[in-house]
Design an enzyme around this catalytic site. Sequence first.
Site, PDB file in Angstrom:
ATOM      1  N   GLU A 165       0.873  -1.184   0.000  1.00  0.00           N
ATOM      2  CA  GLU A 165       0.000   0.000   0.000  1.00  0.00           C
ATOM      3  C   GLU A 165       0.906   1.228   0.000  1.00  0.00           C
ATOM      4  O   GLU A 165       1.175   1.817   1.042  1.00  0.00           O
ATOM      5  CB  GLU A 165      -0.920  -0.031   1.223  1.00  0.00           C
ATOM      6  N   ASP A 404      -6.635 -11.722   5.394  1.00  0.00           N
ATOM      7  CA  ASP A 404      -5.965 -10.441   5.617  1.00  0.00           C
ATOM      8  C   ASP A 404      -4.583 -10.613   6.259  1.00  0.00           C
ATOM      9  O   ASP A 404      -4.276 -11.621   6.874  1.00  0.00           O
ATOM     10  CB  ASP A 404      -6.846  -9.580   6.525  1.00  0.00           C
ATOM     11  N   GLU A 453      -6.579  -6.554  -2.477  1.00  0.00           N
ATOM     12  CA  GLU A 453      -6.237  -5.177  -2.106  1.00  0.00           C
ATOM     13  C   GLU A 453      -4.881  -4.837  -2.722  1.00  0.00           C
ATOM     14  O   GLU A 453      -4.795  -4.613  -3.919  1.00  0.00           O
ATOM     15  CB  GLU A 453      -6.236  -5.032  -0.590  1.00  0.00           C
ATOM     16  N   GLU A 459      -9.326   2.977   3.044  1.00  0.00           N
ATOM     17  CA  GLU A 459      -9.187   2.803   4.488  1.00  0.00           C
ATOM     18  C   GLU A 459      -8.187   3.790   5.087  1.00  0.00           C
ATOM     19  O   GLU A 459      -8.291   4.150   6.258  1.00  0.00           O
ATOM     20  CB  GLU A 459      -8.770   1.366   4.803  1.00  0.00           C
TER      21      GLU A 459
END
Length: 650
Positions: A165, A404, A453, A459
Site C-alpha cells: 500500500e 488479511d 487489495e 481505508e
Amino acid sequence: MKKLIFLLFALILLSQIHGKDFTIYSPDKKLKANITISSNITYSIFKDTLQIISPSQISMKLSDNLILGQKPILINSKKRTINQIIKPVVKQKFDTIIDNYNELTLDFKNNYSIIFRVYNDGVAYRFVTKFKDSITVYSEQFEANFPDDYKIYFPEEESFMSHSERLYKYINVSEITSNRFCSLPALIEIDNNIKCAITEADLEDYPGMYLQGNNESKFKLAGLFPNYPSKEEAKNDRDIYVVERTDYLVKTIGNRNFPWRVFVVTENDAQLIESTIIYKLAKPHDENLDFSWVKPGKVAWDWWNANNIYGVDFRAGINTQTYKYYIDFASKYGIEYVILDEGWYKLGNLLEVNPEIDVEEIVNYGKQKNVGIILWAIWKTLDDQFEEAMNQFEKWGIKGIKVDFMQRDDAKMVNFYYKVAREAAKRKFLVDFHGAYKPTGLYRTYPNVITSEGVLGAEHNKWSENVTPEHTLTIPFIRMLAGPMDFTPGAMRNATKENFRIIFTEPMSQGTRCRQLAMYVVYESPLQMLADSPTNYLKEPECMEFLSKVPVVWDYTKVLDAKISKYVLLARKSGDKWYVGAMTNWQPRNLNIDFSFLDDGREYKATIYQDGINADRNANDFKMIKKTITKNDKLEIHMSPGGGWVAVLE
C-alpha cells in the site's frame, strides 16, 4: 584438411564472440524484442525506432552452480503466432479478450528454455526448466537498462514485510540507489505519451519480484527477491515477521514454467487502463473445475464505517442485530453480500465466536433476504486452523472469505495464496485477499479469487491524508493494470482539500460526492465494497439509485481521455447500458465527451450525477439531471476541484 578444421574452429569461435540474434515483432509490427545469445543472454525492447529497454542480461542460478543463461548453448528455436479469443469466467474490462501475440521459444542445453512473447502492448519472457528431479533456485538475474534517465512512478518499499500500500514517488531512475527498492507494478515514463510498466504474471511457487536501483549504472533497475523463510516470529496474531531466511529463493519441481517478466508498453495513458496482458499471461483455470457458481457483486462493509449506524432502537456494534440491519439494507437495494470484518471471532481462534454474534443466525437471515455472508480472517489464524475453520465456514453456509495481513510474497506465502484459492474453490467460497501483494493472474487460474487489495485505498482516510485525488488518479494506471483492485469506495462524507479531517470512526473522503460515485465505473473489482454506513446511504436515495444498479463487471471498456495523476474519462458497457465516469485531481477541469461510441440508431435516457455549483465549498454538493443522448451528441462536462462526473445511459 588442417585448414578446413581450423576454418571450422574459427567460425565456431567467431559465432560465440558475436553471438546469435533473434528479433520478434508484435502483430502490428510496432513493438519488437531483440534477443542476443553470446556468452550470456540479453534482450532489448523497441517501440518503432525508439529504444525502450537497452540490452539487459537475464539468467537464473540453480544448485551445483548451474547458471541458466550463462555460456548458453542453443539447441533449437521456434516461432509461432497465436490469435485466439478468451472468454473470462469472471469479466472485468471485457466479456471477450483478444489474445494475439508472436512467440519465440529458445531451447538450450542443460534442460531449459526461454520463451518470449510480444503483444501489441507488451513484451514478456519466462524461463522454463525440464528436469526430472526437484531443483533449488538460488537467484534470478533480471535487468532493465534504460537508454536515458527516464522518470518513474516508484512505489517505494521499506522492507519485504509490506501490505503493498504505497504512494508512487515521481522521480528519476538515476535517483534510485542500490539500497532503494519498490514493489510492482512500477511505471516508467519514456516520453509524454509512451509509458512502460514493469510487473510479473503467473507467480506460483516462487517469490515476488521487486525493482532495486544500481549505484554503478544510473539508468538500471534490477530484480530483487525475498529468499525462502527459515524462521518466523509472531509479534501478535497478524504480524508474522521473517527473522531468518535461507540462501535460496525456492525449492521447487524441476519440470515447470517460471513467472513471466512483463513490460507493458503503451502509446498513451488510456491503454494502461485498457490492457489485459496480465490476464492473458496467467495460467487458465482447470477445465475440469466448475466455476459457474462464482457470483460477482457489491458488499455492504462494516469495518470502514466502524459499525456506526444510528436512528435505531438497539445498541449498534459487533452484534447480531447490527448485522441484520446491514442485511436489511443490502436486501433493499439488491446488494449481494455483507462482510463480517474484524471482531466477529476472538482474535487468535476462528472457532471461538464473539458471544454477541450468532453467525449461523446471521447467515440464515441473509439467505432469507438473498444476501450472502463473507467472513474476514487473519491469514495465520486461518492457516493454523485451516481444515477445521474452512469446514465450519462451509457448515454455516457462507459465500466467501476475506483473508488479511499476509504482508509478504516470499515463495512460502505465495503458496499459501494457492492453498486458499484451491480449497476455497472446493467449498464454493469467493476469496478477497487483503494485506496482499499485487495480483499476478491468480484471478484467472482460480476465478473465485475475485478481488484483492494491495493498494493504498480508502481505508487510509481513517488515519492519513494520503488518499488524495492525485493518488486516486495514479492507481488506475499502475496498480489496476495488474488486476482487480479492492479500493473500497463509497464515502458519503466528502470534503474539500481545506475541510478534510482524519476521524477514525466517522471517516470522510477527499474530493466530491460525484468523485466517489465515479469510482464505481473507473475502478475494477468484481467484488466492490460500499464502505460507508448503511444509515448514511439510506439518507441518500439519489446516490443509492446509482449504487444499487451499477455493475461490478463489464462487457466492454473504452477510455475516452486520460492522463495519469490528472484526470480520467471512460465508458463501460454492461448489457444494453453504458456507464460513463470521470475524475479530476485538485484542479477543476472541463472535459468533452464524444458519444460516438454509443450504438447506432438508439436514443439513450441519461441519468447524470455532476458536481453541484457549490461543490468547491461543500464537497457533498451534487446535482442529478436527466436528458436524452445519441451517438451524434457531444457534451462538455465540468468537475470541481477533486471532482467527478458519472452517467448511466439506458
